[in-house]
Design a protein around this motif. Structure first.
Motif, short mmCIF file in Angstrom:
data_model
loop_
_atom_site.label_atom_id
_atom_site.label_comp_id
_atom_site.label_asym_id
_atom_site.label_seq_id
_atom_site.Cartn_x
_atom_site.Cartn_y
_atom_site.Cartn_z
N VAL A 272 -15.54 -7.36 -43.38
CA VAL A 272 -17.20 -6.64 -43.99
C VAL A 272 -17.73 -6.29 -42.80
CG1 VAL A 272 -18.94 -7.11 -44.97
CG2 VAL A 272 -17.19 -8.18 -45.97
N VAL A 273 -17.68 -7.21 -41.76
CA VAL A 273 -18.51 -6.63 -40.62
C VAL A 273 -17.84 -5.28 -39.70
CG1 VAL A 273 -19.07 -7.46 -38.32
CG2 VAL A 273 -19.39 -9.00 -40.16
N ALA A 274 -16.54 -5.44 -39.83
CA ALA A 274 -15.78 -4.18 -39.32
C ALA A 274 -16.06 -2.94 -39.99
CB ALA A 274 -14.23 -4.63 -39.51
N GLU A 275 -16.16 -2.98 -41.41
CA GLU A 275 -16.74 -1.89 -42.18
C GLU A 275 -18.19 -1.49 -41.76
OE1 GLU A 275 -15.16 0.04 -44.21
OE2 GLU A 275 -13.17 -0.98 -43.83
N LEU A 276 -19.18 -2.60 -41.54
CA LEU A 276 -20.48 -2.04 -41.34
C LEU A 276 -20.32 -1.26 -39.74
CD1 LEU A 276 -22.22 -5.53 -41.96
CD2 LEU A 276 -22.48 -3.34 -43.09
N SER A 277 -19.55 -2.00 -38.85
CA SER A 277 -19.40 -1.20 -37.53
C SER A 277 -19.01 0.24 -37.54
CB SER A 277 -18.72 -2.29 -36.80
OG SER A 277 -19.05 -3.44 -36.49
N ASP B 77 -6.29 0.56 -38.16
CA ASP B 77 -6.98 1.73 -38.62
C ASP B 77 -8.61 1.44 -38.47
OD1 ASP B 77 -4.80 3.35 -38.68
OD2 ASP B 77 -4.37 3.04 -40.79
N ASP B 78 -8.80 0.16 -39.01
CA ASP B 78 -10.34 -0.24 -39.10
C ASP B 78 -10.73 -0.03 -37.67
OD1 ASP B 78 -10.49 -0.57 -41.79
OD2 ASP B 78 -9.77 -2.72 -41.45
N ILE B 79 -10.09 -0.72 -36.77
CA ILE B 79 -10.73 -0.79 -35.49
C ILE B 79 -10.89 0.67 -34.79
CG2 ILE B 79 -10.26 -1.52 -32.94
CD1 ILE B 79 -10.94 -3.92 -34.93
N LYS B 80 -9.97 1.76 -35.34
CA LYS B 80 -10.09 2.97 -34.66
C LYS B 80 -11.28 3.68 -35.11
CE LYS B 80 -5.21 3.98 -34.59
NZ LYS B 80 -4.12 4.56 -35.18
N GLU B 81 -12.25 3.17 -36.10
CA GLU B 81 -13.41 3.71 -36.43
C GLU B 81 -14.58 3.10 -36.20
OE1 GLU B 81 -13.50 5.10 -40.79
OE2 GLU B 81 -11.22 4.41 -40.91
N ILE B 82 -14.41 2.10 -35.37
CA ILE B 82 -15.53 1.33 -34.92
C ILE B 82 -16.52 2.16 -34.08
CG2 ILE B 82 -16.17 -0.71 -33.49
CD1 ILE B 82 -15.16 -1.56 -36.12
N LYS B 83 -17.76 1.87 -34.25
CA LYS B 83 -18.68 2.81 -33.44
C LYS B 83 -19.75 1.92 -32.72
CE LYS B 83 -18.56 6.99 -36.45
NZ LYS B 83 -17.61 6.30 -37.47
N THR B 84 -19.80 0.77 -33.14
CA THR B 84 -20.91 0.07 -32.13
C THR B 84 -20.02 -1.12 -31.74
OG1 THR B 84 -20.91 -1.63 -34.34
CG2 THR B 84 -22.69 0.35 -34.22
N PRO B 85 -20.91 -1.63 -30.45
CA PRO B 85 -20.40 -2.81 -29.54
C PRO B 85 -19.88 -3.95 -30.55
CG PRO B 85 -22.38 -1.82 -28.67
CD PRO B 85 -22.15 -1.24 -29.92
N GLN C 184 -3.88 -5.16 -29.54
CA GLN C 184 -3.86 -3.72 -29.87
C GLN C 184 -5.33 -3.38 -30.15
OE1 GLN C 184 -0.70 -2.51 -32.64
NE2 GLN C 184 0.30 -4.34 -32.40
N PHE C 185 -6.07 -4.26 -30.70
CA PHE C 185 -7.67 -3.96 -31.00
C PHE C 185 -8.39 -3.55 -29.62
CE2 PHE C 185 -8.00 -6.75 -35.02
CZ PHE C 185 -7.06 -5.78 -35.70
N LYS C 186 -7.95 -4.19 -28.75
CA LYS C 186 -8.67 -4.12 -27.34
C LYS C 186 -8.24 -2.88 -26.87
CE LYS C 186 -10.33 -5.52 -23.19
NZ LYS C 186 -11.82 -5.50 -23.16
N GLU C 187 -6.99 -2.44 -26.80
CA GLU C 187 -6.48 -1.32 -26.22
C GLU C 187 -7.19 -0.04 -26.97
OE1 GLU C 187 -2.20 -1.43 -26.62
OE2 GLU C 187 -2.01 -2.89 -25.21
N VAL C 188 -7.28 -0.02 -28.32
CA VAL C 188 -8.07 1.17 -29.01
C VAL C 188 -9.43 1.05 -28.73
CG1 VAL C 188 -8.43 1.55 -31.36
CG2 VAL C 188 -6.30 0.79 -30.79
N LEU C 189 -10.11 -0.11 -28.74
CA LEU C 189 -11.46 -0.21 -28.55
C LEU C 189 -11.82 0.38 -27.01
CD1 LEU C 189 -12.46 -3.39 -29.77
CD2 LEU C 189 -13.14 -1.38 -30.98
N SER C 190 -11.04 -0.07 -25.95
CA SER C 190 -11.25 0.52 -24.71
C SER C 190 -10.82 1.97 -24.65
CB SER C 190 -10.25 -0.30 -24.02
OG SER C 190 -10.78 -1.55 -23.85
N THR C 191 -9.83 2.49 -25.19
CA THR C 191 -9.55 3.75 -25.40
C THR C 191 -10.73 4.82 -25.87
OG1 THR C 191 -7.14 3.43 -25.46
CG2 THR C 191 -7.92 5.46 -26.04
N ASN C 192 -11.03 4.24 -27.00
CA ASN C 192 -12.38 4.92 -27.57
C ASN C 192 -13.68 4.57 -26.95
OD1 ASN C 192 -10.57 5.81 -29.59
ND2 ASN C 192 -11.01 4.45 -30.93
#
Length: 213
Positions: free
Chosen positions: A105-110, A129-137, A156-164
């Motif tokens: 749920v919080v990932a969706e909010l983010s 795929d959820d993590i790829k759409e994250i916009k907030t810290p 993998q989450f960490k890698e995607v967030l850092s890349t983005n």
């Protein structure tokens, strides 16, 4: 306000032996919204209160409609309603935390700009795929032993967030399993230490992004 208000979504019913995270959240207005029940929170629940601190959401959790438990889409919609109501009350700084499927749920909010920061603790149902759409810290506190979200996936989450270029804090706690931040025995020194460490990491993240000076 000298300090921003923090909205903490505790989306799992805490075990009776668990520490209520709100007790640690000095300087924040903390709202634990139980979103497991099919009934909804409406703006009228908040509009009638004399002050923000008087607002409480008390809903009886029953298992008669067990098929409704864990419906993250409903949890997401209810979470947005609570956030909207708080913003209408003048709350400027909001952070959200989700435990287990509450992390979804919080990932969706983010993915939007509903909150200033987010924390996921031993999340489940969160995908790459959820993590790829994250916009907030976002901070992700994961367990070494967790079939819901394995450490390999968390990395993998960490890698995607850092890349983005999304500011993030990702930590895998050794020797613990899914649910360790809320399901532990008070007489287990090691378990208590790990849970408290996660709670502090969570608060430090909100202090960085939500709390105002």
């Amino acid at each position: 306000m000298s300090k921003a208000d923090g909205l903490k979504f505790q989306l799992l019913k805490l075990n009776s032996s668990g520490k209520v995270v709100a007790e640690l959240s000095k300087g924040y207005y903390t709202k634990a919204a139980v979103l497991l029940h099919p009934s909804r929170v409406t703006l009228d629940d908040i509009k009638g209160t004399a002050s923000l601190t008087q607002f409480t959401v008390e809903k009886t959790l029953t298992f008669k409609n067990i098929e409704t438990l864990g419906k993250t889409d409903k949890g997401f919609e209810d979470a947005k309603r609570v956030i909207a109501a708080l913003k209408n009350k003048g709350v400027s700084g909001i952070g959200a935390v989700g435990f287990c499927w509450g992390g979804k749920v919080v990932a969706e909010l983010s993915k939007g700009y509903y909150t200033k920061a987010a924390v996921l603790l031993h999340p489940s149902r969160v995908t790459l795929d959820d993590i790829k759409e994250i916009k907030t810290p976002i901070a992700i506190l994961a367990a070494q032993f967790d079939n819901s979200t394995a450490p390999e996936l968390v990395k993998q989450f960490k890698e995607v967030l850092s890349t983005n270029k999304i500011d993030n804090f990702v930590k895998i706690f050794p020797g613990v399993s899914h649910g360790w931040t809320v399901r532990y025995k008070d007489d287990n020194v090691t378990a208590v230490k790990s849970a408290n460490e996660a709670h502090q990491d969570m608060l430090d993240w909100f202090t960085k992004y939500v709390q105002k000076t």
